[in-house]
Design a protein around this motif. Structure first.
Motif, PDB file in Angstrom:
ATOM      1  N   LEU A 128      -0.880   5.844  -5.449  1.00 23.13           N
ATOM      2  CA  LEU A 128      -2.354   5.781  -5.941  1.00 23.13           C
ATOM      3  C   LEU A 128      -2.482   5.314  -7.375  1.00 23.13           C
ATOM      4  O   LEU A 128      -3.234   4.206  -7.641  1.00 23.13           O
ATOM      5  CB  LEU A 128      -2.965   7.172  -5.924  1.00 23.13           C
ATOM      6  N   THR A 129      -1.495   5.589  -8.273  1.00 24.95           N
ATOM      7  CA  THR A 129      -1.583   4.891  -9.428  1.00 24.95           C
ATOM      8  C   THR A 129      -0.850   3.359  -9.501  1.00 24.95           C
ATOM      9  O   THR A 129      -1.625   2.680 -10.001  1.00 24.95           O
ATOM     10  CB  THR A 129      -0.703   5.720 -10.624  1.00 24.95           C
ATOM     11  N   GLU A 130       0.066   3.147  -8.730  1.00 25.48           N
ATOM     12  CA  GLU A 130       0.839   1.931  -9.176  1.00 25.48           C
ATOM     13  C   GLU A 130      -0.050   0.710  -8.222  1.00 25.48           C
ATOM     14  O   GLU A 130      -0.202  -0.284  -8.395  1.00 25.48           O
ATOM     15  CB  GLU A 130       2.279   1.770  -8.821  1.00 25.48           C
ATOM     16  N   GLY A 131      -0.357   1.232  -6.684  1.00 18.76           N
ATOM     17  CA  GLY A 131      -0.992   0.367  -5.919  1.00 18.76           C
ATOM     18  C   GLY A 131      -2.236   0.381  -5.974  1.00 18.76           C
ATOM     19  O   GLY A 131      -2.943  -0.848  -5.679  1.00 18.76           O
ATOM     20  N   PHE A 132      -3.103   1.451  -6.178  1.00 12.73           N
ATOM     21  CA  PHE A 132      -4.473   1.320  -6.185  1.00 12.73           C
ATOM     22  C   PHE A 132      -5.184   1.388  -7.382  1.00 12.73           C
ATOM     23  O   PHE A 132      -6.326   1.284  -7.593  1.00 12.73           O
ATOM     24  CB  PHE A 132      -5.045   2.487  -5.771  1.00 12.73           C
ATOM     25  N   GLY A 133      -4.479   1.633  -8.700  1.00 17.72           N
ATOM     26  CA  GLY A 133      -4.856   1.672 -10.216  1.00 17.72           C
ATOM     27  C   GLY A 133      -5.541   2.974 -10.564  1.00 17.72           C
ATOM     28  O   GLY A 133      -6.230   2.826 -11.508  1.00 17.72           O
ATOM     29  N   PHE A 134      -5.266   4.011 -10.061  1.00 16.81           N
ATOM     30  CA  PHE A 134      -5.635   5.361 -10.348  1.00 16.81           C
ATOM     31  C   PHE A 134      -4.913   5.667 -11.796  1.00 16.81           C
ATOM     32  O   PHE A 134      -3.952   5.165 -11.956  1.00 16.81           O
ATOM     33  CB  PHE A 134      -5.593   6.634  -9.465  1.00 16.81           C
ATOM     34  N   THR A 135      -5.727   6.523 -12.476  1.00 14.55           N
ATOM     35  CA  THR A 135      -4.950   6.928 -13.742  1.00 14.55           C
ATOM     36  C   THR A 135      -4.521   8.247 -13.419  1.00 14.55           C
ATOM     37  O   THR A 135      -5.488   9.431 -13.058  1.00 14.55           O
ATOM     38  CB  THR A 135      -5.842   6.742 -15.117  1.00 14.55           C
ATOM     39  N   SER A 136      -2.961   8.833 -13.713  1.00 10.50           N
ATOM     40  CA  SER A 136      -2.949  10.021 -13.461  1.00 10.50           C
ATOM     41  C   SER A 136      -3.241  10.747 -14.818  1.00 10.50           C
ATOM     42  O   SER A 136      -2.714  10.592 -15.761  1.00 10.50           O
ATOM     43  CB  SER A 136      -1.342  10.038 -13.582  1.00 10.50           C
ATOM     44  N   GLY A 137      -3.854  11.961 -14.559  1.00 10.65           N
ATOM     45  CA  GLY A 137      -4.435  13.061 -15.494  1.00 10.65           C
ATOM     46  C   GLY A 137      -3.176  14.132 -15.460  1.00 10.65           C
ATOM     47  O   GLY A 137      -1.846  13.957 -15.625  1.00 10.65           O
ATOM     48  N   ALA A 138      -3.781  15.353 -15.299  1.00 12.84           N
ATOM     49  CA  ALA A 138      -3.117  16.427 -14.995  1.00 12.84           C
ATOM     50  C   ALA A 138      -1.907  16.639 -13.709  1.00 12.84           C
ATOM     51  O   ALA A 138      -2.548  16.323 -12.702  1.00 12.84           O
ATOM     52  CB  ALA A 138      -3.666  17.763 -14.886  1.00 12.84           C
ATOM     53  N   VAL A 139      -0.798  16.833 -13.924  1.00  7.73           N
ATOM     54  CA  VAL A 139       0.099  16.979 -12.785  1.00  7.73           C
ATOM     55  C   VAL A 139       0.825  18.474 -13.056  1.00  7.73           C
ATOM     56  O   VAL A 139       1.602  18.718 -14.003  1.00  7.73           O
ATOM     57  CB  VAL A 139       1.232  15.880 -12.548  1.00  7.73           C
ATOM     58  N   ALA A 194      -9.680  -8.720  -6.254  1.00  5.48           N
ATOM     59  CA  ALA A 194      -8.594  -8.428  -7.099  1.00  5.48           C
ATOM     60  C   ALA A 194      -7.704  -6.951  -6.830  1.00  5.48           C
ATOM     61  O   ALA A 194      -6.495  -7.067  -6.902  1.00  5.48           O
ATOM     62  CB  ALA A 194      -9.105  -8.368  -8.742  1.00  5.48           C
ATOM     63  N   HIS A 195      -8.490  -6.046  -6.551  1.00  5.96           N
ATOM     64  CA  HIS A 195      -8.262  -4.804  -6.189  1.00  5.96           C
ATOM     65  C   HIS A 195      -7.142  -4.770  -4.661  1.00  5.96           C
ATOM     66  O   HIS A 195      -6.187  -4.293  -4.821  1.00  5.96           O
ATOM     67  CB  HIS A 195      -9.205  -3.765  -5.812  1.00  5.96           C
ATOM     68  N   HIS A 196      -7.902  -5.374  -3.853  1.00  4.48           N
ATOM     69  CA  HIS A 196      -6.946  -5.703  -2.452  1.00  4.48           C
ATOM     70  C   HIS A 196      -5.680  -6.570  -2.870  1.00  4.48           C
ATOM     71  O   HIS A 196      -4.524  -6.192  -2.424  1.00  4.48           O
ATOM     72  CB  HIS A 196      -7.720  -6.700  -1.834  1.00  4.48           C
ATOM     73  N   ASP A 197      -5.515  -7.430  -3.653  1.00  2.52           N
ATOM     74  CA  ASP A 197      -4.578  -8.336  -4.020  1.00  2.52           C
ATOM     75  C   ASP A 197      -3.427  -7.472  -4.548  1.00  2.52           C
ATOM     76  O   ASP A 197      -2.419  -7.408  -4.489  1.00  2.52           O
ATOM     77  CB  ASP A 197      -4.676  -9.583  -5.050  1.00  2.52           C
ATOM     78  N   ARG A 198      -3.986  -6.531  -5.807  1.00  2.00           N
ATOM     79  CA  ARG A 198      -2.956  -5.546  -6.399  1.00  2.00           C
ATOM     80  C   ARG A 198      -2.450  -4.735  -5.195  1.00  2.00           C
ATOM     81  O   ARG A 198      -1.188  -4.407  -5.214  1.00  2.00           O
ATOM     82  CB  ARG A 198      -3.924  -4.636  -7.416  1.00  2.00           C
ATOM     83  N   ALA A 199      -3.025  -3.962  -4.327  1.00  2.00           N
ATOM     84  CA  ALA A 199      -2.728  -2.981  -3.401  1.00  2.00           C
ATOM     85  C   ALA A 199      -1.696  -3.814  -2.608  1.00  2.00           C
ATOM     86  O   ALA A 199      -0.395  -3.306  -2.120  1.00  2.00           O
ATOM     87  CB  ALA A 199      -3.893  -2.346  -2.809  1.00  2.00           C
ATOM     88  N   SER A 200      -1.879  -4.852  -2.039  1.00  2.00           N
ATOM     89  CA  SER A 200      -1.272  -5.655  -1.114  1.00  2.00           C
ATOM     90  C   SER A 200       0.012  -5.999  -1.761  1.00  2.00           C
ATOM     91  O   SER A 200       1.166  -6.116  -1.139  1.00  2.00           O
ATOM     92  CB  SER A 200      -1.800  -7.020  -0.743  1.00  2.00           C
ATOM     93  N   ALA A 201       0.018  -6.549  -2.795  1.00  2.00           N
ATOM     94  CA  ALA A 201       1.363  -6.838  -3.799  1.00  2.00           C
ATOM     95  C   ALA A 201       2.265  -5.631  -3.910  1.00  2.00           C
ATOM     96  O   ALA A 201       3.621  -5.802  -3.788  1.00  2.00           O
ATOM     97  CB  ALA A 201       1.040  -7.479  -5.249  1.00  2.00           C
ATOM     98  N   TYR A 202       1.750  -4.521  -3.992  1.00  2.00           N
ATOM     99  CA  TYR A 202       2.450  -3.266  -3.949  1.00  2.00           C
ATOM    100  C   TYR A 202       3.105  -3.213  -2.623  1.00  2.00           C
ATOM    101  O   TYR A 202       4.096  -2.154  -2.692  1.00  2.00           O
ATOM    102  CB  TYR A 202       1.558  -2.072  -4.655  1.00  2.00           C
ATOM    103  N   GLY A 203       2.499  -3.456  -1.606  1.00  2.00           N
ATOM    104  CA  GLY A 203       3.028  -3.044  -0.233  1.00  2.00           C
ATOM    105  C   GLY A 203       2.365  -2.171   0.424  1.00  2.00           C
ATOM    106  O   GLY A 203       2.499  -1.541   1.530  1.00  2.00           O
ATOM    107  N   VAL A 204       1.019  -1.856   0.211  1.00  2.00           N
ATOM    108  CA  VAL A 204       0.163  -0.924   0.672  1.00  2.00           C
ATOM    109  C   VAL A 204      -0.270  -1.303   1.992  1.00  2.00           C
ATOM    110  O   VAL A 204      -0.442  -2.658   2.460  1.00  2.00           O
ATOM    111  CB  VAL A 204      -1.131  -0.448  -0.113  1.00  2.00           C
ATOM    112  N   ASP A 205      -0.317  -0.581   3.189  1.00  2.00           N
ATOM    113  CA  ASP A 205      -0.768  -0.787   4.575  1.00  2.00           C
ATOM    114  C   ASP A 205      -2.074  -1.310   4.364  1.00  2.00           C
ATOM    115  O   ASP A 205      -2.992  -0.376   4.242  1.00  2.00           O
ATOM    116  CB  ASP A 205      -0.361   0.304   5.389  1.00  2.00           C
TER     117      ASP A 205
END
Length: 137
Positions: free
Chosen positions: A23-34, A86-97
């Motif tokens: 979600l962070t690397e493929g879709f660009g979410f920002t991780s907050g609390a874990v 651009a969002h699609h291209d990022r996700a696709s480059a990451y290998g998202v289905d």
């Protein structure tokens, strides 16, 4: 001052760490609390995108939400993005289905569909749903 999200989809994953990474690397979410439980599983995580948030955690923790969600199937989540391609291209480059490439819809929006590592379907598009004025929580 930070804006609070009124509605936050909550998802459980067998491998919550892998979900956070996708979600962070493929879709660009920002991780907050874990937050981890005593055994090192992700008990609760908060990831943001724009002014929205998704909460997630690990399956099999034995908590109330986990117990209630036992046997639940995949879910679908829509996320507004300004630049669909651009969002699609990022996700696709990451290998998202990618299950449906970017396309224009008859109602004027553009979006695409992707499936995460555990089968949840994510729709990313430029449609902006309007929230009518009404009672505030």
């Amino acid at each position: 001052m930070a804006q609070s999200a009124s509605i936050c989809p909550s998802l459980l994953y067998a491998d919550a760490r892998a979900a956070i990474k996708q979600l962070t690397e493929g879709f660009g979410f920002t991780s907050g609390a874990v937050y981890e439980d005593a055994s090192g599983l992700v008990a609760h995580a908060e990831l943001t995108y724009g002014n929205g948030m998704v909460m997630l955690g690990s399956k099999m923790t034995g908590g109330d939400f986990d117990t209630l969600m036992a046997g639940a199937g995949p879910t679908g989540v829509f996320v507004h993005v300004d630049d669909v391609d651009a969002h699609h291209d990022r996700a696709s480059a990451y290998g998202v289905d990618i299950v449906a490439p970017p396309s224009d819809k008859e109602y004027g929006a553009r979006d695409y569909l992707a499936r995460d590592l555990e089968g949840n379907v994510w729709s990313f598009g430029n449609y902006i749903p309007e929230v009518p004025d009404g009672p505030k929580g």
